[in-house]
Design an enzyme around this catalytic site. Structure first.
Site, PDB file in Angstrom:
ATOM      1  N   ASN A   1      30.819  13.510  -9.878  1.00 35.88           N
ATOM      2  CA  ASN A   1      32.258  13.343  -9.633  1.00 35.88           C
ATOM      3  C   ASN A   1      32.963  13.127 -10.969  1.00 35.88           C
ATOM      4  O   ASN A   1      32.865  12.057 -11.562  1.00 35.88           O
ATOM      5  CB  ASN A   1      32.490  12.139  -8.701  1.00 35.88           C
ATOM      6  CG  ASN A   1      33.962  11.849  -8.513  1.00 35.88           C
ATOM      7  OD1 ASN A   1      34.805  12.696  -8.800  1.00 35.88           O
ATOM      8  ND2 ASN A   1      34.280  10.654  -8.029  1.00 35.88           N
TER       9      ASN A   1
ATOM     10  N   HIS B   1      36.950   8.659  -0.696  1.00 40.21           N
ATOM     11  CA  HIS B   1      36.585   7.935  -1.926  1.00 40.21           C
ATOM     12  C   HIS B   1      37.451   6.674  -2.054  1.00 40.21           C
ATOM     13  O   HIS B   1      38.658   6.708  -1.770  1.00 40.21           O
ATOM     14  CB  HIS B   1      36.766   8.833  -3.149  1.00 40.21           C
ATOM     15  CG  HIS B   1      36.088   8.283  -4.371  1.00 40.21           C
ATOM     16  ND1 HIS B   1      36.612   7.234  -5.086  1.00 40.21           N
ATOM     17  CD2 HIS B   1      34.921   8.611  -4.969  1.00 40.21           C
ATOM     18  CE1 HIS B   1      35.797   6.957  -6.098  1.00 40.21           C
ATOM     19  NE2 HIS B   1      34.757   7.767  -6.051  1.00 40.21           N
TER      20      HIS B   1
ATOM     21  N   GLY C   1      32.195   2.104 -11.368  1.00 47.61           N
ATOM     22  CA  GLY C   1      32.715   1.963 -12.729  1.00 47.61           C
ATOM     23  C   GLY C   1      32.560   0.581 -13.335  1.00 47.61           C
ATOM     24  O   GLY C   1      33.109   0.294 -14.394  1.00 47.61           O
TER      25      GLY C   1
HETATM   26  C1  PEP Z   1      32.336   7.510  -8.224  1.00 46.91           C
HETATM   27  O1  PEP Z   1      33.301   7.978  -8.821  1.00 46.91           O
HETATM   28  O2  PEP Z   1      32.175   7.780  -7.025  1.00 46.91           O
HETATM   29  C2  PEP Z   1      31.391   6.663  -8.944  1.00 46.91           C
HETATM   30  C3  PEP Z   1      30.315   6.267  -8.331  1.00 46.91           C
HETATM   31  O3  PEP Z   1      31.724   6.353 -10.209  1.00 46.91           O
HETATM   32  P1  PEP Z   1      30.782   5.592 -11.294  1.00 46.91           P
HETATM   33  O4  PEP Z   1      29.443   6.296 -11.265  1.00 46.91           O
HETATM   34  O5  PEP Z   1      31.507   5.779 -12.583  1.00 46.91           O
HETATM   35  O6  PEP Z   1      30.650   4.196 -10.857  1.00 46.91           O
END
Ligand code: PEP
Length: 244
Positions: A11, A99, A174
């Site tokens: 993503n 999401h 994140g």
């Molecule tokens: C996401 O955007 O769904 C995600 C899991 O981001 P990250 O891996 O940066 O935590």
């Protein structure tokens, strides 16, 4: 070491432009050579890059997905939106829906449900994201929250074979934090009891270090990778380490 068919969903969020595509050449070379295990890599770039990526992956088994779509599969007066038909038309096979970054902007379960129905009707596969906030985790209501998101998000959808579920605790996205292995195993199992036969991915701060422990959780069917997927070397590393 896993022997399972695994999904890796990259993503890219609101990152990337045409120049970024050069960095994918090494991913293409890797996927061609890495015959060790069967897996599915799905890139979900910003909508502006769906078509260029689909063209780039034409002769290789990497799929492309969108990060969202409108709930109306027909054309209409919806300024700033694109629908499932449009994204399919430019090469997307998947779409991420529900999401947490979009739930935080106001998407509710009912809207997500209508988006899922519209995407399925169009012939797209759906990556349906669910997850609890830190506050909900602390209140120990994770299961209740997930059950509610599943019941409402998948309301009146009988055939779920084109739906992958991504369990993404909001607090893990994140943040660099991931759930405890035992908690994650139990939560994935819980989701699988709610949606029989579902493939369930984990997402939230997956990187090329924590994959070493995450890959041991054997009811996980793949990973949704945000930040780390924007770097091709990191993504390749994550896939390799999953199978080592
Ligand atoms: C996401 O955007 O769904 C995600 C899991 O981001 P990250 O891996 O940066 O935590």
């Amino acid at each position: 070491m896993t022997n399972k068919y695994m999904y890796f969903v990259a993503n890219w969020k609101m990152f990337g432009d045409l120049r970024t595509l050069n960095t994918l050449k090494k991913v293409i070379t890797f996927v061609k050579k890495f015959k060790k295990k069967k897996f599915k890599l799905i890139y979900c770039p910003p909508s502006t890059l769906i078509n260029p990526l689909s063209k780039m992956f034409k002769n290789i088994s990497i799929d492309v997905g969108a990060q969202n779509c409108h709930s109306n599969a027909n054309y209409g007066a919806y300024t700033g939106h694109i629908n499932s038909k449009m994204i399919k038309g430019v090469g997307a096979k998947y779409v991420i829906l529900g999401h947490s970054e979009n739930r935080q902007l106001g998407e509710n379960d009912k809207l997500i449900n209508s988006k899922i129905k519209s995407a399925i009707k169009t012939g797209l596969k759906v990556i349906f994201c669910i997850g609890e906030t830190l506050k909900e985790k602390r209140k120990k209501i994770t299961k209740k929250v997930l059950a509610n998101q599943i019941n409402k998000g998948l309301n009146k959808i009988k055939n779920k074979k084109n739906i992958l579920i991504a369990y993404e605790p909001v607090w893990a996205i994140g943040s660099g934090m991931i759930p405890k292995e035992s908690d994650l195993f139990k939560t994935i199992n819980f989701i699988k009891t709610k949606v029989k036969g579902a493939k369930v991915l984990y997402g939230g701060s997956v990187n090329n270090k924590n994959i070493i422990s995450l890959k041991n959780i054997d009811n996980i069917d793949g990973f949704l990778i945000g930040g780390a997927s924007q770097n091709s070397n990191n993504l390749i590393d994550i896939i390799k380490k999953t199978y080592n």
